[in-house]
Design a protein around this motif. Structure first.
Motif, PDB file in Angstrom:
ATOM      1  N   MET A   8       0.910  -1.159   0.111  1.00 37.04           N
ATOM      2  CA  MET A   8      -0.094  -0.042   0.071  1.00 37.04           C
ATOM      3  C   MET A   8       0.817   1.316   0.072  1.00 37.04           C
ATOM      4  SD  MET A   8      -3.162  -0.941   2.829  1.00 37.04           S
ATOM      5  CE  MET A   8      -4.106   0.441   2.238  1.00 37.04           C
ATOM      6  N   SER A   9       0.449   2.388  -0.438  1.00 38.41           N
ATOM      7  CA  SER A   9       0.995   3.490  -0.493  1.00 38.41           C
ATOM      8  C   SER A   9       0.165   4.722   0.210  1.00 38.41           C
ATOM      9  CB  SER A   9       1.105   4.060  -1.934  1.00 38.41           C
ATOM     10  OG  SER A   9      -0.243   4.244  -2.537  1.00 38.41           O
ATOM     11  N   LEU A  10       1.049   5.751   0.624  1.00 39.29           N
ATOM     12  CA  LEU A  10       0.418   6.674   1.712  1.00 39.29           C
ATOM     13  C   LEU A  10       1.009   7.979   0.995  1.00 39.29           C
ATOM     14  CD1 LEU A  10      -0.948   7.437   4.162  1.00 39.29           C
ATOM     15  CD2 LEU A  10       1.177   7.105   5.297  1.00 39.29           C
ATOM     16  N   THR A  11       0.050   9.085   1.060  1.00 36.14           N
ATOM     17  CA  THR A  11       0.297  10.484   0.716  1.00 36.14           C
ATOM     18  C   THR A  11      -0.131  11.394   1.780  1.00 36.14           C
ATOM     19  OG1 THR A  11       0.324  10.278  -1.807  1.00 36.14           O
ATOM     20  CG2 THR A  11       0.240  12.221  -0.882  1.00 36.14           C
ATOM     21  N   ILE A  12       0.660  12.102   2.545  1.00 40.09           N
ATOM     22  CA  ILE A  12       0.600  12.883   3.418  1.00 40.09           C
ATOM     23  C   ILE A  12       0.314  14.515   2.947  1.00 40.09           C
ATOM     24  CG2 ILE A  12       1.214  13.671   5.798  1.00 40.09           C
ATOM     25  CD1 ILE A  12       0.506  11.104   6.025  1.00 40.09           C
ATOM     26  N   LEU A  13      -0.708  14.827   3.175  1.00 39.94           N
ATOM     27  CA  LEU A  13      -0.885  16.333   2.703  1.00 39.94           C
ATOM     28  C   LEU A  13      -0.386  17.182   4.022  1.00 39.94           C
ATOM     29  CD1 LEU A  13      -4.414  15.732   1.141  1.00 39.94           C
ATOM     30  CD2 LEU A  13      -2.181  15.769   0.224  1.00 39.94           C
ATOM     31  N   VAL A  14       0.333  18.284   3.680  1.00 44.00           N
ATOM     32  CA  VAL A  14       0.665  19.052   4.723  1.00 44.00           C
ATOM     33  C   VAL A  14       0.568  20.542   4.105  1.00 44.00           C
ATOM     34  CG1 VAL A  14       2.623  19.902   6.142  1.00 44.00           C
ATOM     35  CG2 VAL A  14       2.403  17.560   5.457  1.00 44.00           C
ATOM     36  N   PRO A  15      -0.489  21.116   4.475  1.00 42.61           N
ATOM     37  CA  PRO A  15      -0.892  22.560   4.298  1.00 42.61           C
ATOM     38  C   PRO A  15       0.047  23.526   5.065  1.00 42.61           C
ATOM     39  CG  PRO A  15      -3.098  21.488   4.588  1.00 42.61           C
ATOM     40  CD  PRO A  15      -1.964  20.488   4.882  1.00 42.61           C
ATOM     41  N   THR A  16       0.555  24.459   4.662  1.00 41.25           N
ATOM     42  CA  THR A  16       1.625  25.094   5.603  1.00 41.25           C
ATOM     43  C   THR A  16       1.705  26.700   4.906  1.00 41.25           C
ATOM     44  OG1 THR A  16       3.939  25.269   6.081  1.00 41.25           O
ATOM     45  CG2 THR A  16       3.378  24.370   4.066  1.00 41.25           C
ATOM     46  N   ARG A  17       1.636  27.507   5.901  1.00 42.53           N
ATOM     47  CA  ARG A  17       1.709  28.877   5.474  1.00 42.53           C
ATOM     48  C   ARG A  17       2.904  29.877   6.375  1.00 42.53           C
ATOM     49  NH1 ARG A  17      -0.863  32.571   2.486  1.00 42.53           N
ATOM     50  NH2 ARG A  17      -0.618  35.039   3.422  1.00 42.53           N
ATOM     51  N   SER A  18       3.982  30.271   5.852  1.00 44.85           N
ATOM     52  CA  SER A  18       4.890  31.169   6.448  1.00 44.85           C
ATOM     53  C   SER A  18       5.808  30.439   7.427  1.00 44.85           C
ATOM     54  CB  SER A  18       4.157  32.452   7.085  1.00 44.85           C
ATOM     55  OG  SER A  18       3.603  33.188   6.376  1.00 44.85           O
ATOM     56  N   ARG A  19       5.954  29.179   7.522  1.00 42.55           N
ATOM     57  CA  ARG A  19       6.863  28.350   8.379  1.00 42.55           C
ATOM     58  C   ARG A  19       7.666  27.310   7.543  1.00 42.55           C
ATOM     59  NH1 ARG A  19       1.351  26.637  11.680  1.00 42.55           N
ATOM     60  NH2 ARG A  19       1.227  28.795  12.922  1.00 42.55           N
ATOM     61  N   PRO A  20       8.249  27.948   6.539  1.00 49.62           N
ATOM     62  CA  PRO A  20       9.136  27.011   5.906  1.00 49.62           C
ATOM     63  C   PRO A  20      10.258  26.195   6.763  1.00 49.62           C
ATOM     64  CG  PRO A  20       9.667  29.308   5.489  1.00 49.62           C
ATOM     65  CD  PRO A  20       8.563  29.355   6.360  1.00 49.62           C
ATOM     66  N   ALA A  21      10.646  26.859   7.774  1.00 50.29           N
ATOM     67  CA  ALA A  21      11.423  25.796   8.666  1.00 50.29           C
ATOM     68  C   ALA A  21      10.628  24.771   9.069  1.00 50.29           C
ATOM     69  CB  ALA A  21      12.081  27.007   9.519  1.00 50.29           C
ATOM     70  N   ASN A  22       9.618  24.684   9.542  1.00 48.51           N
ATOM     71  CA  ASN A  22       8.898  23.739   9.954  1.00 48.51           C
ATOM     72  C   ASN A  22       8.689  22.675   8.869  1.00 48.51           C
ATOM     73  OD1 ASN A  22       8.299  25.375  12.186  1.00 48.51           O
ATOM     74  ND2 ASN A  22       6.022  24.770  12.224  1.00 48.51           N
ATOM     75  N   LEU A  23       8.568  22.966   7.353  1.00 48.62           N
ATOM     76  CA  LEU A  23       8.610  21.892   6.654  1.00 48.62           C
ATOM     77  C   LEU A  23       9.842  21.322   6.574  1.00 48.62           C
ATOM     78  CD1 LEU A  23       7.018  20.683   4.304  1.00 48.62           C
ATOM     79  CD2 LEU A  23       7.610  22.490   2.744  1.00 48.62           C
ATOM     80  N   ALA A  24      10.863  22.020   6.574  1.00 49.78           N
ATOM     81  CA  ALA A  24      12.195  21.307   6.359  1.00 49.78           C
ATOM     82  C   ALA A  24      12.584  20.471   7.575  1.00 49.78           C
ATOM     83  CB  ALA A  24      13.456  22.648   6.554  1.00 49.78           C
ATOM     84  N   ARG A  25      12.113  20.844   8.804  1.00 50.03           N
ATOM     85  CA  ARG A  25      11.960  20.096  10.025  1.00 50.03           C
ATOM     86  C   ARG A  25      11.285  18.868   9.435  1.00 50.03           C
ATOM     87  NH1 ARG A  25       9.709  22.724  15.342  1.00 50.03           N
ATOM     88  NH2 ARG A  25       7.589  21.956  14.125  1.00 50.03           N
ATOM     89  N   LEU A  26       9.906  18.911   9.053  1.00 54.30           N
ATOM     90  CA  LEU A  26       9.088  17.848   9.058  1.00 54.30           C
ATOM     91  C   LEU A  26       9.726  16.795   7.772  1.00 54.30           C
ATOM     92  CD1 LEU A  26       6.482  16.230   9.552  1.00 54.30           C
ATOM     93  CD2 LEU A  26       5.220  17.841   7.772  1.00 54.30           C
ATOM     94  N   TRP A  27      10.287  17.517   6.713  1.00 53.99           N
ATOM     95  CA  TRP A  27      10.826  16.441   5.618  1.00 53.99           C
ATOM     96  C   TRP A  27      12.031  15.651   6.462  1.00 53.99           C
ATOM     97  CZ3 TRP A  27      10.068  13.641   1.957  1.00 53.99           C
ATOM     98  CH2 TRP A  27      11.071  13.055   1.125  1.00 53.99           C
ATOM     99  N   ALA A  28      12.891  16.377   7.254  1.00 48.72           N
ATOM    100  CA  ALA A  28      13.861  15.834   8.061  1.00 48.72           C
ATOM    101  C   ALA A  28      13.486  14.477   8.743  1.00 48.72           C
ATOM    102  CB  ALA A  28      14.968  16.650   8.704  1.00 48.72           C
ATOM    103  N   ALA A  29      12.287  14.807   9.342  1.00 52.94           N
ATOM    104  CA  ALA A  29      11.690  13.644  10.330  1.00 52.94           C
ATOM    105  C   ALA A  29      11.156  12.509   9.381  1.00 52.94           C
ATOM    106  CB  ALA A  29      10.534  14.313  11.071  1.00 52.94           C
ATOM    107  N   PHE A  30      10.694  12.794   8.059  1.00 49.31           N
ATOM    108  CA  PHE A  30      10.254  12.000   6.987  1.00 49.31           C
ATOM    109  C   PHE A  30      11.307  10.805   6.581  1.00 49.31           C
ATOM    110  CE2 PHE A  30       6.086  12.297   4.974  1.00 49.31           C
ATOM    111  CZ  PHE A  30       5.144  12.947   6.274  1.00 49.31           C
ATOM    112  N   THR A  31      12.406  11.639   6.386  1.00 48.42           N
ATOM    113  CA  THR A  31      13.497  10.692   5.924  1.00 48.42           C
ATOM    114  C   THR A  31      14.373   9.699   7.048  1.00 48.42           C
ATOM    115  OG1 THR A  31      15.305  12.521   6.446  1.00 48.42           O
ATOM    116  CG2 THR A  31      14.118  12.731   4.309  1.00 48.42           C
TER     117      THR A  31
END
Length: 237
Positions: free
Chosen positions: A1-24
């Motif tokens: 099975m495959s999973l796509t996680i949606l992450v709506p985000t605004r004015s928090r690019p550092a949070n997105l970078a942190r989240l991608w690091a956690a995904f990896t």
């Protein structure tokens, strides 16, 4: 099975970078992160840089694009999820949501979600956010048939709050929602002292917003929830 996680985000690019690091560091299944960014966000260039960096450092690749960026008009949380979820459901067995202030801590959390969704056949699953715990799915994953059957991930009209209440109500009405207490997806929210209040939190948590979203949720629960359940059950036949 495959999973796509949606992450709506605004004015928090550092949070997105942190989240991608956690995904990896924690993802073990066929899982993609789809970041939904507003085209009028002043931080849009920074988001694009976070996305490019994932491909330049090798944590994502053109052959295996596990980090996707969706840029579109500002719709707010609920409408953004609805706009992105159904198209994504055409290419994934399950669709999930994390806020840009969630952080997976448990290695293999995504695989655990997919194992449980496969067991349910059709349903929802969520982990322990260390704030609400079992009480509310502040992060969630659901089988894609739910989206195909209803045409929505979120009851129309919900802007930001009471969305997790709707997911809980839907899962309970279906008799198909599982809480995994040992799967930690931490919610780094100001109410727990884990983040600073910013303009986004202030806007989303205003009393007027809460009252309006609660009214929409209660109307949906009274008038539309049973229809959603029937649509989902009929879709499975």
């Amino acid at each position: 099975m495959s999973l796509t996680i949606l992450v709506p985000t605004r004015s928090r690019p550092a949070n997105l970078a942190r989240l991608w690091a956690a995904f990896t560091e924690t993802c073990q299944a066929d899982t993609r992160l789809l970041a939904c960014v507003d085209d009028d966000d002043p931080e849009l260039p920074a988001y694009e840089q976070v996305h490019r960096a994932a491909y330049s450092d090798g944590t994502a690749s053109e052959d295996d694009p596990r980090f996707l960026l969706r840029i579109g008009p500002r719709l707010r949380l609920g409408p953004t999820l609805n706009a992105a979820a159904c198209p994504a459901a055409e290419f994934a067995d399950a669709i999930g949501f994390l806020g840009d202030d969630h952080l997976p801590r448990t290695v293999g959390w995504d695989a655990r979600y997919l194992i449980e969704l496969e067991r349910l056949g059709s349903g929802l699953v969520y982990g322990n956010d260390l704030i609400q715990g079992q009480a509310l799915p502040t992060q969630v994953a659901m089988t894609s048939d739910i989206l195909r059957a209803t045409g929505h991930m979120v009851p129309p009209g919900l802007v930001h709050l009471w969305i997790d209440n709707a997911w809980l109500a839907l899962g309970q009405a279906l008799g198909a929602i599982t809480y995994l207490p040992d799967v930690i997806v931490e919610h780094l929210h100001p109410i727990a002292g884990r983040a600073a209040w910013d303009a986004g939190y202030a806007e989303a948590n205003a009393d007027e917003r809460s009252d309006a979203d609660r009214a929409v949720f209660e109307q949906w629960r009274e008038h539309d929830l049973a229809r959603w359940v029937q649509q989902i059950k009929e879709h499975k036949r």
